[in-house]
Design a protein around this motif. Structure first.
Motif, PDB file in Angstrom:
ATOM      1  N   LEU A   1       0.839  -1.228   0.047  1.00 42.26           N
ATOM      2  CA  LEU A   1       0.135  -0.012   0.108  1.00 42.26           C
ATOM      3  C   LEU A   1       0.910   1.199  -0.042  1.00 42.26           C
ATOM      4  O   LEU A   1       0.471   2.210  -0.788  1.00 42.26           O
ATOM      5  CB  LEU A   1      -0.814  -0.049   1.261  1.00 42.26           C
ATOM      6  N   ASN A   2       2.239   1.227   0.592  1.00 44.58           N
ATOM      7  CA  ASN A   2       2.902   2.376   0.687  1.00 44.58           C
ATOM      8  C   ASN A   2       2.395   3.609   1.199  1.00 44.58           C
ATOM      9  O   ASN A   2       2.626   4.596   0.768  1.00 44.58           O
ATOM     10  CB  ASN A   2       3.520   2.445  -0.767  1.00 44.58           C
ATOM     11  N   ALA A   3       1.674   3.654   2.311  1.00 39.78           N
ATOM     12  CA  ALA A   3       0.917   4.729   2.619  1.00 39.78           C
ATOM     13  C   ALA A   3       1.808   5.491   3.797  1.00 39.78           C
ATOM     14  O   ALA A   3       2.626   4.959   4.240  1.00 39.78           O
ATOM     15  CB  ALA A   3      -0.448   4.075   3.603  1.00 39.78           C
ATOM     16  N   ASN A   4       1.882   7.079   3.304  1.00 45.37           N
ATOM     17  CA  ASN A   4       2.674   7.813   4.420  1.00 45.37           C
ATOM     18  C   ASN A   4       1.417   8.322   5.322  1.00 45.37           C
ATOM     19  O   ASN A   4       0.568   8.903   5.070  1.00 45.37           O
ATOM     20  CB  ASN A   4       3.052   9.106   3.428  1.00 45.37           C
ATOM     21  N   LEU A   5       1.545   7.882   6.698  1.00 42.70           N
ATOM     22  CA  LEU A   5       0.706   8.190   7.609  1.00 42.70           C
ATOM     23  C   LEU A   5       0.808   9.574   8.420  1.00 42.70           C
ATOM     24  O   LEU A   5       0.416   9.546   9.650  1.00 42.70           O
ATOM     25  CB  LEU A   5       0.466   7.187   8.681  1.00 42.70           C
ATOM     26  N   GLY A   6       1.694  10.459   7.721  1.00 38.92           N
ATOM     27  CA  GLY A   6       1.653  11.942   8.109  1.00 38.92           C
ATOM     28  C   GLY A   6       0.562  12.610   8.513  1.00 38.92           C
ATOM     29  O   GLY A   6       0.100  13.175   9.068  1.00 38.92           O
ATOM     30  N   GLY A   7      -0.434  12.466   7.333  1.00 45.11           N
ATOM     31  CA  GLY A   7      -1.606  13.072   7.224  1.00 45.11           C
ATOM     32  C   GLY A   7      -2.388  12.709   6.107  1.00 45.11           C
ATOM     33  O   GLY A   7      -2.323  11.510   5.580  1.00 45.11           O
ATOM     34  N   ARG A   8      -3.585  13.564   5.904  1.00 44.39           N
ATOM     35  CA  ARG A   8      -4.364  13.717   4.929  1.00 44.39           C
ATOM     36  C   ARG A   8      -5.564  12.596   5.322  1.00 44.39           C
ATOM     37  O   ARG A   8      -5.511  11.874   6.137  1.00 44.39           O
ATOM     38  CB  ARG A   8      -3.750  12.887   3.408  1.00 44.39           C
ATOM     39  N   ASP A   9      -6.662  12.503   4.362  1.00 41.12           N
ATOM     40  CA  ASP A   9      -7.744  11.969   4.719  1.00 41.12           C
ATOM     41  C   ASP A   9      -7.817  10.435   4.314  1.00 41.12           C
ATOM     42  O   ASP A   9      -8.257  10.313   3.061  1.00 41.12           O
ATOM     43  CB  ASP A   9      -9.127  12.573   4.407  1.00 41.12           C
ATOM     44  N   GLN A  10      -7.434   9.619   4.908  1.00 40.80           N
ATOM     45  CA  GLN A  10      -7.219   8.178   4.339  1.00 40.80           C
ATOM     46  C   GLN A  10      -7.506   7.029   5.500  1.00 40.80           C
ATOM     47  O   GLN A  10      -7.425   7.355   6.758  1.00 40.80           O
ATOM     48  CB  GLN A  10      -5.910   7.908   3.865  1.00 40.80           C
ATOM     49  N   ALA A  11      -7.998   5.985   5.001  1.00 43.30           N
ATOM     50  CA  ALA A  11      -8.328   4.827   5.872  1.00 43.30           C
ATOM     51  C   ALA A  11      -7.107   4.295   6.853  1.00 43.30           C
ATOM     52  O   ALA A  11      -7.446   4.055   7.861  1.00 43.30           O
ATOM     53  CB  ALA A  11      -8.817   3.573   5.154  1.00 43.30           C
ATOM     54  N   PRO A  12      -5.915   4.338   6.453  1.00 43.49           N
ATOM     55  CA  PRO A  12      -4.899   3.849   7.248  1.00 43.49           C
ATOM     56  C   PRO A  12      -4.524   4.600   8.626  1.00 43.49           C
ATOM     57  O   PRO A  12      -4.350   4.051   9.450  1.00 43.49           O
ATOM     58  CB  PRO A  12      -3.618   4.086   6.457  1.00 43.49           C
ATOM     59  N   ILE A  13      -5.071   5.836   8.484  1.00 46.46           N
ATOM     60  CA  ILE A  13      -4.944   6.813   9.546  1.00 46.46           C
ATOM     61  C   ILE A  13      -6.133   6.335  10.344  1.00 46.46           C
ATOM     62  O   ILE A  13      -6.012   6.337  11.831  1.00 46.46           O
ATOM     63  CB  ILE A  13      -5.029   8.215   9.268  1.00 46.46           C
ATOM     64  N   GLU A  14      -7.309   5.989  10.081  1.00 44.36           N
ATOM     65  CA  GLU A  14      -8.327   5.699  10.928  1.00 44.36           C
ATOM     66  C   GLU A  14      -8.084   4.249  11.688  1.00 44.36           C
ATOM     67  O   GLU A  14      -8.415   4.066  12.583  1.00 44.36           O
ATOM     68  CB  GLU A  14      -9.514   5.073  10.072  1.00 44.36           C
ATOM     69  N   ILE A  15      -7.305   3.371  10.989  1.00 45.68           N
ATOM     70  CA  ILE A  15      -6.600   2.189  11.644  1.00 45.68           C
ATOM     71  C   ILE A  15      -5.763   2.574  12.899  1.00 45.68           C
ATOM     72  O   ILE A  15      -5.789   2.120  13.904  1.00 45.68           O
ATOM     73  CB  ILE A  15      -5.808   1.212  10.638  1.00 45.68           C
ATOM     74  N   GLU A  16      -4.928   3.638  12.512  1.00 44.23           N
ATOM     75  CA  GLU A  16      -4.108   3.992  13.692  1.00 44.23           C
ATOM     76  C   GLU A  16      -4.924   4.627  14.931  1.00 44.23           C
ATOM     77  O   GLU A  16      -4.900   4.399  16.039  1.00 44.23           O
ATOM     78  CB  GLU A  16      -2.919   5.148  13.199  1.00 44.23           C
ATOM     79  N   ARG A  17      -5.910   5.324  14.552  1.00 41.87           N
ATOM     80  CA  ARG A  17      -6.823   5.987  15.466  1.00 41.87           C
ATOM     81  C   ARG A  17      -7.457   4.750  16.119  1.00 41.87           C
ATOM     82  O   ARG A  17      -7.940   5.028  17.459  1.00 41.87           O
ATOM     83  CB  ARG A  17      -7.804   6.930  14.939  1.00 41.87           C
ATOM     84  N   GLN A  18      -7.956   3.694  15.576  1.00 42.81           N
ATOM     85  CA  GLN A  18      -8.485   2.619  16.177  1.00 42.81           C
ATOM     86  C   GLN A  18      -7.615   1.864  17.230  1.00 42.81           C
ATOM     87  O   GLN A  18      -8.016   1.597  18.456  1.00 42.81           O
ATOM     88  CB  GLN A  18      -8.818   1.477  15.319  1.00 42.81           C
ATOM     89  N   VAL A  19      -6.568   2.056  16.814  1.00 41.13           N
ATOM     90  CA  VAL A  19      -5.261   1.220  17.918  1.00 41.13           C
ATOM     91  C   VAL A  19      -5.068   2.228  19.089  1.00 41.13           C
ATOM     92  O   VAL A  19      -5.174   1.935  20.328  1.00 41.13           O
ATOM     93  CB  VAL A  19      -4.272   1.001  17.236  1.00 41.13           C
ATOM     94  N   VAL A  20      -5.152   3.537  18.846  1.00 38.37           N
ATOM     95  CA  VAL A  20      -5.233   4.840  19.761  1.00 38.37           C
ATOM     96  C   VAL A  20      -6.439   4.355  20.816  1.00 38.37           C
ATOM     97  O   VAL A  20      -6.239   4.402  22.111  1.00 38.37           O
ATOM     98  CB  VAL A  20      -5.099   6.055  19.278  1.00 38.37           C
ATOM     99  N   GLN A  21      -7.447   4.148  20.245  1.00 37.64           N
ATOM    100  CA  GLN A  21      -8.823   3.850  21.060  1.00 37.64           C
ATOM    101  C   GLN A  21      -8.613   2.856  22.035  1.00 37.64           C
ATOM    102  O   GLN A  21      -8.996   2.804  23.144  1.00 37.64           O
ATOM    103  CB  GLN A  21      -9.932   3.904  20.261  1.00 37.64           C
ATOM    104  N   TRP A  22      -8.109   1.765  21.354  1.00 34.84           N
ATOM    105  CA  TRP A  22      -7.869   0.483  22.157  1.00 34.84           C
ATOM    106  C   TRP A  22      -6.911   0.580  23.428  1.00 34.84           C
ATOM    107  O   TRP A  22      -6.970  -0.018  24.370  1.00 34.84           O
ATOM    108  CB  TRP A  22      -7.610  -0.788  21.183  1.00 34.84           C
ATOM    109  N   THR A  23      -5.876   1.233  23.208  1.00 32.91           N
ATOM    110  CA  THR A  23      -4.796   1.536  24.197  1.00 32.91           C
ATOM    111  C   THR A  23      -5.524   2.430  25.219  1.00 32.91           C
ATOM    112  O   THR A  23      -5.099   2.266  26.424  1.00 32.91           O
ATOM    113  CB  THR A  23      -3.651   2.412  23.569  1.00 32.91           C
ATOM    114  N   ARG A  24      -6.458   3.571  24.901  1.00 29.72           N
ATOM    115  CA  ARG A  24      -7.071   4.219  25.820  1.00 29.72           C
ATOM    116  C   ARG A  24      -7.635   3.387  26.912  1.00 29.72           C
ATOM    117  O   ARG A  24      -7.760   3.547  28.029  1.00 29.72           O
ATOM    118  CB  ARG A  24      -7.871   5.311  25.171  1.00 29.72           C
ATOM    119  N   GLU A  25      -8.505   2.350  26.099  1.00 24.46           N
ATOM    120  CA  GLU A  25      -9.126   1.468  27.112  1.00 24.46           C
ATOM    121  C   GLU A  25      -8.538   0.691  27.720  1.00 24.46           C
ATOM    122  O   GLU A  25      -8.764   0.521  29.117  1.00 24.46           O
ATOM    123  CB  GLU A  25      -9.970   0.638  26.130  1.00 24.46           C
TER     124      GLU A  25
END
Length: 486
Positions: free
Chosen positions: A108-132
């Motif tokens: 996929l070669n995604a750059n997760l610095g920014g922009r509106d993209q699904a890979p960043i939502e994956i990272e945000r999902q993991v952030v949510q899990w760590t908060r919990e």
């Protein structure tokens, strides 16, 4: 037919490329499946080492040839941390699931610095899990980084901003002529020292607090150091507690540190490089009481979480403060409410990296496929194996335990009149034997054989193999050395 660029790096024959790709994948699966048939580690022949000193050539080598060179000259001489007998340092074993996820991320070669993209939502999902997991509020923020060394640096920088305000990013830490002081255990990881250095405070601004008989930070000594620094006109601003010290796996008294930080208005950071994920293990998690009160937690998914390297992480209680410590507006980072520039804030607003790999995918796959309960069982089992090793050592008159076994790290030595030299020789001989790979550390002036049990593949048989080999090698190494009385 659509025109193909003359300068493309894609294969000219996709079918042949696909077949070669499958061979490469099969080879790596064979490597993981048959780890026990290989030595943990073996020395690299000098001719192989020299083969990596060649000058850059025209690069016109086919993929198959490059693959064969990898299989012949790289794979056999890796560090071996995927092997069940690897116990040298706190390195995770990785998983086949993580390997496949890494392949998907690379394609996929995604750059997760920014922009509106699904890979960043994956990272945000993991952030949510760590908060919990750590019982942090929904306003907490998180970020994938290379490892806990970077996460610890980020923790120091946010603590600096919390005390001095956002203006410190422009005026520098010398503004106001205040000397800021940080504190950590004498057994803390060197990355805390490095963080103070890189952040501009200097390593002399870090107080290393002595430890007690359990190798935990001495809380009375910590309180005294804070009081003395305040009396001298200095400003305590950061305390790093450790969950799983690098030497013996000790857990600092997090609850007491949290109480002190709250009372003195000091940032409470936890270096939980490998130990923080013990929160996944119900039988161990209660020993981390107080971690939920931290202002920031640094840890690695690539250690006890078994995610392939690298996958470090920092979790910050105050997400708004976290963002204010790093966000850097620029024309080329302009945000929009629609289009590809939507989805703000972006990960680059929470750390120093603008170009960022898709570390979150292999972590997401690991958590999704194995689940928190299974990963917790793996963590718990490594601690059970450490207790098995402890019992084996205590049952052998020629062996001596050198530190309490708090989690999954066991430090011991072979008894000898020249114990430091003998045990250093034993460790090297063990590594070169390919049977097992421990490392060394020094405790109270005594060189210890240090076994860090992290790999999910390790069993009691691997523990027994290390102990049996250490006994045999100890007898050989000390053959001409008078023995100390057991």
């Amino acid at each position: 037919m659509l025109e193909t660029s003359k300068n493309t790096l894609d294969p000219s024959d996709w079918n042949a490329f696909r077949l070669q790709g499958h061979r490469m994948l099969d080879d790596m699966m064979d490597y993981l499946e048959h780890q026990r048939d290989q030595p943990v580690w073996q020395p690299m022949p000098e001719e192989v080492r020299l083969s990596f000193r060649q000058a850059l050539d025209d690069g016109q080598h086919d993929l198959e040839s490059a693959h064969q060179l990898f299989m012949k000259d790289v794979l056999p001489y890796a560090l071996g941390n995927v092997h069940p007998g690897f116990m040298g340092w706190v390195h995770g074993g990785g998983t086949p699931i993580g390997m496949l996820a890494e392949m998907l991320a690379a394609g996929l070669n995604a750059n997760l610095g920014g922009r509106d993209q699904a890979p960043i939502e994956i990272e945000r999902q993991v952030v949510q899990w760590t908060r919990e997991l750590f019982k942090f509020p929904e306003t907490a923020s998180g970020l994938f980084v290379t490892g806990t060394s970077m996460a610890n640096l980020i923790g120091v920088l946010i603590a600096r901003t919390a005390l001095l305000g956002v203006g410190v990013r422009h005026e520098g830490i010398t503004a106001g002529n205040r000397q800021l002081i940080a504190y950590t255990s004498a057994n803390a990881h060197v990355s805390i020292v490095q963080a103070m250095d890189i952040a501009g405070f200097g390593s002399n601004a870090l107080r290393t607090i002595p430890v007690d008989e359990r190798y935990q930070m001495d809380i009375a000594a910590l309180e005294l150091a804070v009081a003395e620094d305040r009396k001298a006109g200095m400003t305590p601003f950061f305390i790093a507690g450790t969950v799983g010290t690098v030497g013996v796996g000790a857990i600092d008294n997090l609850h007491s540190i949290a109480e002190l930080c709250e009372r003195e208005n000091i940032w409470f950071h936890v270096d939980g490089a490998y130990g923080a994920l013990a929160m996944l293990a119900p039988d161990i998690a209660p020993r981390l009481q107080g971690i939920e009160r931290a202002d920031s937690i640094a840890f690695d998914f690539h250690k006890w979480g078994q995610v392939p390297y690298d996958a470090g992480f920092i979790l910050v209680r105050d997400g708004e403060l976290h963002q204010s410590a790093f966000a850097s507006p620029a024309d080329y980072l302009k945000r929009e409410s629609r289009g590809m520039a939507a989805g703000s804030p972006w990960p680059c607003d929470f750390g120093p990296d603008l170009s960022r790999g898709f570390r979150a995918l292999k972590t997401w796959f690991t958590l999704k496929v194995y689940g928190a309960e299974k990963l917790g069982q793996v963590i718990s089992n490594t601690c059970t194996l450490a207790q098995h090793m402890k019992r084996r050592i205590e049952a052998e008159p020629l062996l001596e335990l050198l530190a309490p076994v708090a989690l999954n790290i066991v430090c011991f030595r072979y008894r000898s009149a020249d114990a430091n030299r003998i045990n250093a020789d034993i460790v090297i001989a063990l590594q070169e034997s390919g049977i097992a790979a421990p490392s060394t550390t020094t405790l109270n002036g005594q060189l210890a054989i240090r076994a860090a049990i992290v790999n999910h593949r390790t069993t009691a048989n691997d523990i027994d193999a290390l102990i049996n080999a250490a006994l045999e090698l100890g007898k050989i190494a000390s053959k001409n050395t008078p023995q100390a009385q057991p």
